[in-house]
Design an enzyme around this catalytic site. Structure first.
Site, short mmCIF file in Angstrom:
data_model
loop_
_atom_site.label_atom_id
_atom_site.label_comp_id
_atom_site.label_asym_id
_atom_site.label_seq_id
_atom_site.Cartn_x
_atom_site.Cartn_y
_atom_site.Cartn_z
N TYR A 37 -0.32 -8.94 -10.84
CA TYR A 37 -1.06 -8.95 -9.56
C TYR A 37 -2.39 -9.68 -9.74
CZ TYR A 37 -4.56 -7.24 -6.25
OH TYR A 37 -5.62 -7.17 -5.36
N THR A 74 -10.47 -9.94 -5.71
CA THR A 74 -10.61 -8.61 -6.31
C THR A 74 -11.34 -8.69 -7.65
OG1 THR A 74 -9.31 -6.86 -7.39
CG2 THR A 74 -8.24 -8.97 -7.20
N ASP A 75 -12.00 -7.60 -8.00
CA ASP A 75 -12.67 -7.57 -9.31
C ASP A 75 -11.66 -7.65 -10.47
OD1 ASP A 75 -11.61 -5.00 -9.04
OD2 ASP A 75 -13.49 -3.94 -9.44
N GLU A 76 -10.39 -7.31 -10.16
CA GLU A 76 -9.37 -7.30 -11.23
C GLU A 76 -9.15 -8.67 -11.85
OE1 GLU A 76 -6.29 -3.93 -9.62
OE2 GLU A 76 -5.86 -5.17 -11.35
N LYS A 127 -3.83 -13.25 -8.09
CA LYS A 127 -5.08 -13.34 -7.31
C LYS A 127 -6.05 -14.34 -7.95
CE LYS A 127 -6.11 -11.11 -4.14
NZ LYS A 127 -5.91 -11.31 -2.67
P1 NAD Z 1 -2.30 -3.85 1.83
O1 NAD Z 1 -1.19 -3.91 0.83
O2 NAD Z 1 -2.65 -2.56 2.46
O3 NAD Z 1 -2.00 -4.87 3.03
C1 NAD Z 1 -1.52 -6.16 2.82
C2 NAD Z 1 -1.10 -6.72 4.19
O4 NAD Z 1 -0.63 -8.06 3.99
C3 NAD Z 1 0.03 -5.94 4.87
O5 NAD Z 1 -0.25 -5.75 6.24
C4 NAD Z 1 1.24 -6.86 4.69
O6 NAD Z 1 2.21 -6.72 5.72
C5 NAD Z 1 0.58 -8.23 4.70
N1 NAD Z 1 1.38 -9.24 4.00
C6 NAD Z 1 1.93 -9.15 2.75
N2 NAD Z 1 2.63 -10.28 2.47
C7 NAD Z 1 2.49 -11.09 3.54
C8 NAD Z 1 2.96 -12.40 3.84
N3 NAD Z 1 3.73 -13.08 2.97
N4 NAD Z 1 2.61 -12.96 5.03
C9 NAD Z 1 1.85 -12.27 5.91
N5 NAD Z 1 1.39 -11.02 5.69
C10 NAD Z 1 1.71 -10.45 4.52
O7 NAD Z 1 -3.54 -4.50 1.08
P2 NAD Z 1 -5.08 -4.12 1.16
O8 NAD Z 1 -5.36 -3.03 0.23
O9 NAD Z 1 -5.48 -4.00 2.59
O10 NAD Z 1 -5.70 -5.45 0.51
C11 NAD Z 1 -6.04 -6.55 1.33
C12 NAD Z 1 -6.56 -7.66 0.46
O11 NAD Z 1 -7.69 -7.22 -0.26
C13 NAD Z 1 -5.56 -8.16 -0.60
O12 NAD Z 1 -5.68 -9.56 -0.68
C14 NAD Z 1 -6.02 -7.51 -1.89
O13 NAD Z 1 -5.70 -8.30 -2.99
C15 NAD Z 1 -7.51 -7.44 -1.66
N6 NAD Z 1 -8.22 -6.33 -2.33
C16 NAD Z 1 -7.79 -5.04 -2.18
C17 NAD Z 1 -8.52 -4.01 -2.76
C18 NAD Z 1 -8.12 -2.55 -2.61
O14 NAD Z 1 -8.72 -1.69 -3.25
N7 NAD Z 1 -7.14 -2.22 -1.78
C19 NAD Z 1 -9.67 -4.30 -3.51
C20 NAD Z 1 -10.06 -5.64 -3.65
C21 NAD Z 1 -9.33 -6.64 -3.04
O1 DAU Z 2 -10.12 -3.15 -8.24
C1 DAU Z 2 -9.57 -3.65 -7.07
C2 DAU Z 2 -8.09 -3.33 -7.02
O2 DAU Z 2 -7.99 -1.94 -6.81
C3 DAU Z 2 -7.34 -4.09 -5.93
O3 DAU Z 2 -7.39 -5.46 -6.21
C4 DAU Z 2 -5.89 -3.63 -5.82
O4 DAU Z 2 -5.26 -4.25 -4.73
C5 DAU Z 2 -5.89 -2.13 -5.62
O5 DAU Z 2 -4.55 -1.67 -5.61
C6 DAU Z 2 -6.69 -1.45 -6.72
O6 DAU Z 2 -6.02 -1.59 -8.01
P1 DAU Z 2 -5.93 -0.34 -9.02
O7 DAU Z 2 -4.80 -0.56 -9.92
O8 DAU Z 2 -7.26 -0.06 -9.61
O9 DAU Z 2 -5.64 0.82 -7.93
P2 DAU Z 2 -4.64 2.06 -7.93
O10 DAU Z 2 -4.96 2.84 -6.70
O11 DAU Z 2 -3.23 1.66 -8.15
O12 DAU Z 2 -5.11 2.88 -9.21
C7 DAU Z 2 -6.44 3.32 -9.36
C8 DAU Z 2 -6.55 3.94 -10.74
O13 DAU Z 2 -5.79 5.17 -10.76
C9 DAU Z 2 -5.99 3.09 -11.84
O14 DAU Z 2 -6.78 3.25 -13.03
C10 DAU Z 2 -4.59 3.63 -12.07
C11 DAU Z 2 -4.77 5.10 -11.76
N1 DAU Z 2 -3.56 5.76 -11.19
C12 DAU Z 2 -2.95 5.16 -10.15
C13 DAU Z 2 -1.82 5.71 -9.59
C14 DAU Z 2 -1.11 5.04 -8.44
C15 DAU Z 2 -3.12 6.96 -11.71
O15 DAU Z 2 -3.72 7.53 -12.64
N2 DAU Z 2 -2.02 7.54 -11.15
C16 DAU Z 2 -1.34 6.95 -10.13
O16 DAU Z 2 -0.31 7.52 -9.67
#
Ligand code: NAD
Ligand code: DAU
Length: 342
Positions: free
Chosen positions: A151, A124-126, A155
């Site tokens: 988190y 992730t970019d985070e 990562k």
């Molecule tokens: P998500 O939370 O929707 O899904 C995570 C999945 O992993 C779920 O199906 C969960 O059951 C499974 N899981 C969790 N713990 C586990 C374990 N111990 N063993 C096996 N399975 C397990 O997450 P997402 O948003 O689909 O993100 C997927 C990946 O992409 C993550 O690694 C996250 O860090 C990365 N990522 C997410 C975003 C985003 O915006 N959502 C952005 C950049 C990177």
């Molecule tokens: O940048 C990549 C990341 O993006 C991934 O690695 C993470 O898995 C994914 O959860 C996401 O992280 P963020 O913290 O950026 O996403 P989130 O959807 O939680 O929040 C997006 C933005 O909105 C953030 O600045 C926080 C804000 N927010 C979020 C929630 C849940 C609010 O203002 N109100 C809210 O209730």
């Protein structure tokens, strides 16, 4: 037929990736290994080819289960499995260390032992922390790691383990870092599905702090298509940033969703800010664009319209996701009940 071992494939991005992998010209079959945590959802896998998709319900920290499931000759391991929500990591980091760090090492060990062709770590970019509000600054692949929340730190640790496995044992591995994904099937604790779900119930939508934080949004299938390109076209040992050049302020995202649903901006509630809230993420995706032919297909407008349409149509999915422990989480996190004023 090339076998992919996908972890976390019942989650938001993993399920998009599997759908597209089974659909694309390369002949892939997929083993989907997922522990089905609160974020994993078998509904997300509906309609997938049963002959080329095998689901295993198990945990990536379970060494025996992982070693039993990863077959010799596996083309690639693609590791999506993670605890992925920043707010939950701030409340408690234990599960983040267990899955994101220990689980990644177990997968690396199995990939090495089973002579897997490639390891793709979905990062992730985070991990690079926060950028200043100055619009000229971007994350590149050489931006130093500076994670700001548990988190992101977990990562970043996982990235280091992948790098070490490549350097020490010669494991073929790549790391991808995307920005914020949006699209169908995202668990409604994340900002955009939370906005949509609450607005559809005329419930307040929580905005952290001043709402001027910036995220760089990418439509989930665009991210998955970039991963498919890098799976075959990326260079071992390299990191790739994936983004759609789409920076948006949270306040503007909230307004865009409310406008699209015909709901008033008065539903926006400013709530207490997230501790350590990163101010701005912005990705320079030049490298992935140079090494592959990948380009995002969705604009922000088309992607958001598709996303909203999906949530409007999938009432049952939304209701199931927001039942039980989700309601408790929501109250704990926001101090308000869904559907009621704070
Ligand atoms: P998500 O939370 O929707 O899904 C995570 C999945 O992993 C779920 O199906 C969960 O059951 C499974 N899981 C969790 N713990 C586990 C374990 N111990 N063993 C096996 N399975 C397990 O997450 P997402 O948003 O689909 O993100 C997927 C990946 O992409 C993550 O690694 C996250 O860090 C990365 N990522 C997410 C975003 C985003 O915006 N959502 C952005 C950049 C990177
Ligand atoms: O940048 C990549 C990341 O993006 C991934 O690695 C993470 O898995 C994914 O959860 C996401 O992280 P963020 O913290 O950026 O996403 P989130 O959807 O939680 O929040 C997006 C933005 O909105 C953030 O600045 C926080 C804000 N927010 C979020 C929630 C849940 C609010 O203002 N109100 C809210 O209730």
């Amino acid at each position: 037929m090339r076998r992919l071992f996908v972890t976390g494939g019942a989650g938001f991005i993993g399920s998009s990736f599997i759908r597209l992998a089974l659909d694309c010209a390369e002949s892939y079959e997929v083993t989907n290994f997922d522990a089905l945590t609160y974020a994993g959802n078998l509904d997300n896998l509906e309609g997938l080819s049963e002959s080329r998709h095998r689901f295993i319900h198990a945990d990536i920290t379970d060494r025996k289960a992982v070693f039993d499931a990863v077959e010799e000759g596996t083309h690639a391991v693609i590791n999506f499995a993670a605890e992925s929500h920043v707010d939950r990591s701030i409340a408690s980091a234990d599960e983040f260390l267990r899955t994101n760090v220990v689980g990644t090492q177990v997968l690396l060990d199995a990939a090495r032992e089973r002579k897997v062709g490639r390891f793709v770590q979905i990062s992730t970019d985070e991990v690079m922390g926060s950028l200043a509000e100055d619009a000229s600054e971007f994350f590149t692949e050489s931006t130093p790691l500076a994670p700001n929340n548990p988190y992101a730190a977990s990562k970043a640790a996982a990235e280091h383990l992948v790098r070490a496995a490549h350097h020490t044992y010669g494991l073929d591995a790549i790391i991808t870092r995307s920005g914020n994904n949006y699209g169908p099937r995202q668990f409604p604790e994340k900002f955009i599905p939370l906005l949509i779900s609450n607005a559809l119930e005329d419930a307040p939508v929580p905005l952290y702090g001043d709402g001027l934080q910036v995220r760089d949004w990418i439509y989930v299938d665009d991210h998955s298509r970039a991963l498919l390109s890098l799976l075959e076209g990326g260079c071992s040992g390299e990191v790739y940033n994936i983004g759609a050049r789409n920076q948006r302020r949270n306040l503007d995202v909230a307004k865009a969703v409310l406008d699209a649903l015909g709901k008033p901006h008065t539903l926006i509630r400013q709530v207490k800010d997230r501790p350590g809230h990163d101010r701005r993420y912005a990705i320079d995706p030049s490298k992935v664009e140079q090494v592959t032919a990948w380009r995002p297909l969705e604009t922000w407008e088309s992607g958001l319209a598709k996303t909203i349409e999906w949530y409007v149509e999938h009432v049952e999915w939304r209701e199931r996701a927001r039942s039980g422990s989700y309601r408790e989480y929501f109250e704990r996190q926001y101090g308000m009940r869904i559907g009621q004023e704070s």
